[in-house]
Design a protein around this motif. Structure first.
Motif, short mmCIF file in Angstrom:
data_model
loop_
_atom_site.label_atom_id
_atom_site.label_comp_id
_atom_site.label_asym_id
_atom_site.label_seq_id
_atom_site.Cartn_x
_atom_site.Cartn_y
_atom_site.Cartn_z
N MET C 1 48.74 -10.57 -16.34
CA MET C 1 47.29 -10.52 -16.24
C MET C 1 46.70 -9.88 -17.49
SD MET C 1 44.60 -10.17 -13.69
CE MET C 1 42.90 -9.82 -14.12
N PHE C 2 45.69 -10.55 -18.05
CA PHE C 2 44.98 -10.01 -19.21
C PHE C 2 43.53 -9.78 -18.82
CE2 PHE C 2 42.14 -11.40 -22.76
CZ PHE C 2 42.23 -10.24 -23.53
N CYS C 30 47.10 -12.04 -27.17
CA CYS C 30 46.79 -10.82 -26.42
C CYS C 30 48.08 -10.03 -26.29
CB CYS C 30 46.31 -11.16 -25.01
SG CYS C 30 45.09 -12.47 -25.01
N ALA C 31 48.01 -8.76 -26.62
CA ALA C 31 49.17 -7.90 -26.51
C ALA C 31 48.68 -6.50 -26.19
CB ALA C 31 49.96 -7.90 -27.83
N ALA C 32 49.60 -5.60 -25.93
CA ALA C 32 49.20 -4.22 -25.60
C ALA C 32 48.39 -3.60 -26.74
CB ALA C 32 50.44 -3.38 -25.30
N CYS C 62 46.84 -5.60 -20.56
CA CYS C 62 47.59 -6.80 -20.91
C CYS C 62 49.02 -6.58 -20.46
CB CYS C 62 47.52 -7.04 -22.42
SG CYS C 62 48.36 -8.55 -22.91
N ASP C 63 49.38 -7.13 -19.29
CA ASP C 63 50.69 -6.89 -18.70
C ASP C 63 51.80 -7.54 -19.51
OD1 ASP C 63 49.13 -5.74 -16.79
OD2 ASP C 63 49.29 -7.40 -15.36
N ASP C 94 48.64 -14.62 -16.18
CA ASP C 94 49.77 -14.71 -17.10
C ASP C 94 50.20 -16.15 -17.33
OD1 ASP C 94 49.79 -12.09 -17.61
OD2 ASP C 94 51.48 -11.58 -16.31
N SER C 95 50.18 -16.96 -16.28
CA SER C 95 50.66 -18.33 -16.49
C SER C 95 49.57 -19.35 -16.14
CB SER C 95 51.91 -18.57 -15.65
OG SER C 95 51.62 -18.18 -14.32
#
Lengths: 265, 265, 265
Positions: C1-2, C30-32, C62-63, C94-95
């Protein structure tokens, strides 16, 4: 003899801007009660109805009812030549073939008269029954205009759904979808910023956005717009013109068969 | 060597905007008296005459008279790169083939020089006789510009009629006709808002609106415009440029035969 | 999840305007650490690199790292529907195959969600080595934008020359030539009006103006622009976005052979 004088000439300019994109040629009707127009748009899908009451003019005289056919683009061209603060007077003889628009600057230093040739236009007056609507929404006209414009960048039609909490505008297109929700809001002091919903039963209708965008050209005439809706009936999009009248647009909702046909085409 | 420095660089920018639509290529004449230009428009119907006196510049040096041929669109392109508050200096060698426009920002932090290639242009200087005119009208330049623009939406030509009470601009077209009357008005305090008529005898002349619209591009140069007219003579449309000079446009009136030919064509 | 929430939603609108003319389709990563993008322009001549750090958002989650392919014109269309004072939240599963942009007006009375379909885009991340540059210029971004636009009216390429006293932008074209010099200027109080030069050695490089003009679309994001240059290396044109990140454009200098080829063509 018809003669009507309006100190706030800017109103007439704005009225023309509000209908000229929708309607090409139309009859303006002059009567003791006022100056009015009723016309279908050129594709015969929507209807516009204008009423400027005689008591809203600074001077109004109409000896005999007259129907004056005009090309609205030409009227708009002439009214564009009036200053925003000009006083506008319209004049016509009972059996003449022209109408005169007279513009006076406030200091009386510039006086213009523009004479437009009238044309014969066939038209029939449609009776519009007075109806009780399932849902009525009053909202800021600028907000309505912007929503219609924004959704047009995504899709061609809008689904308007009214519940007691708010009104939702939704669309769908090739690139994705969009929903814009305006909550009921009667708390703000200024009436023109309120969104007020009067609901008998929830209603959800689908409309072609391009007509709503045309209707929204009336935005400068009023800070609020009133949407009246019932299942399977045309929506009424109404702009009240302070102390003189209104402009109302009628548009039938799309039904599923129609939508399918469109998608096939 | 020619060198002329103008603190109010914006004037030069406005001068170019005022002539570039009318004239494509022209010779600028530099002399001890000033910087000037005289040119016919490309259809050889109207004449523009610009004079910027040497004493109106902050610095002016002209060792030898020079005639510098320029494409006015290219000059305008370069001057557009000057800020409105920039100081502009023009420079040319006596026998060079370029002219340099130098722009200095007021704080001297940005300095630009634009070098334009000169071109050879044939031209003959027309002698314009000094004439006493039957009627002279001084009116706000913005008002004149707006009237010409407004009437152009109705017709192609304008009849200008001057009497002692005022000046009337009239036109006729397919959709109707229009008259705009400006009354003499010397009561207002500000000279730039006055309409002043100086009349030897009433005069009525017809002109092509498209040239007047081109002349009106000079509006930013002056708050007033002066129209000088006599029967069968070209009108002079003059914009005075504060403390430095003027720009004058000359346009012959239409006579009836000409109008008929046009209508036949 | 973002999920990423930005109170200053206007920044996202401006970011899209700054890259959509250069890049058609691109992956947002998207990243941490944050929300970023790196892409070549469609002619594969310049590179744009955007970084919005996670700590600059009001909320950022951002998981799992995600790469979301979008058509930038479509993103821009949707973001144009956000008010300038709206809070914008981006959301994606996420997907999933969509990203949602949610706009909230400050009084929470209007809430919009726009769902955009994602697309698969091939891309490779280029490593950009950290370099010490021969010359760095920080100058007002509006000034840089105007210089690039002004010179484009004269020529196609600009020679940027940096010395310790200032930076000079030069061009050449059919109608003539132009030089604009900005002097080093650290005296003014406001940092955003300063022109500051940090010089190891003088440098002079030639670039295609049309790319610089595209880069300058980022001007609303920052009052200053930073140009970093070394001989034969791509210039970096950097706009810092207050407290959240930056947008950097890279453009290789023209070398003489290239220029000749262009002139032949």
């Amino acid at each position: 003899m018809f003669e009507a004088r309006l100190t706030q000439g800017r109103l007439l300019k704005q009225v023309l801007e509000a209908i000229k994109d929708l309607v090409t040629d139309a009859n303006f009707d002059c009567a003791a009660t006022g100056f009015s127009l009723q016309a279908m748009d050129s594709s015969h899908v929507s209807l516009v109805s204008l009423m400027l009451r005689s008591d809203g003019f600074d001077h109004f005289r109409c000896d005999r009812s007259l129907s004056m056919g005009m090309n609205l683009n030409n009227v708009a061209k002439m009214l564009k030549c009036a200053g925003n603060d000009d006083i506008i007077t319209m004049k016509a003889e009972d059996s003449g073939d022209t109408v005169t628009f007279m513009f006076e600057s406030q200091n009386q230093e510039r006086i213009s008269d523009f004479e437009l040739k009238l044309m014969d236009i066939d038209s029939e007056q449609l009776g519009i029954p007075d109806t009780e609507y399932a849902a009525t929404v009053r909202m800021p006209s600028g907000e309505f205009q912007r929503i219609c414009k924004d959704l047009s960048s995504i899709g061609d039609t809008v689904i308007i759904s009214v519940t007691k909490d708010g009104v939702k505008f939704s669309t769908n297109g090739d690139i994705g979808s969009a929903n814009i929700t305006c909550r009921q809001n009667t708390a703000v002091d200024k009436q023109e910023e309120q969104t007020v919903i009067d609901l008998n039963e929830p209603v959800q209708l689908t409309f072609a956005l391009r007509y709503l965008n045309s209707f929204a050209k009336a935005t400068p005439l009023s800070t609020s717009v009133i949407l009246s809706m019932s299942k399977e009936l045309p929506v009424v999009v109404e702009y009240r013109i302070a102390e003189i009248g209104h402009i109302k647009y009628y548009l039938a909702p799309k039904i599923e068969d129609e939508e399918m046909e469109e998608n096939d085409g």
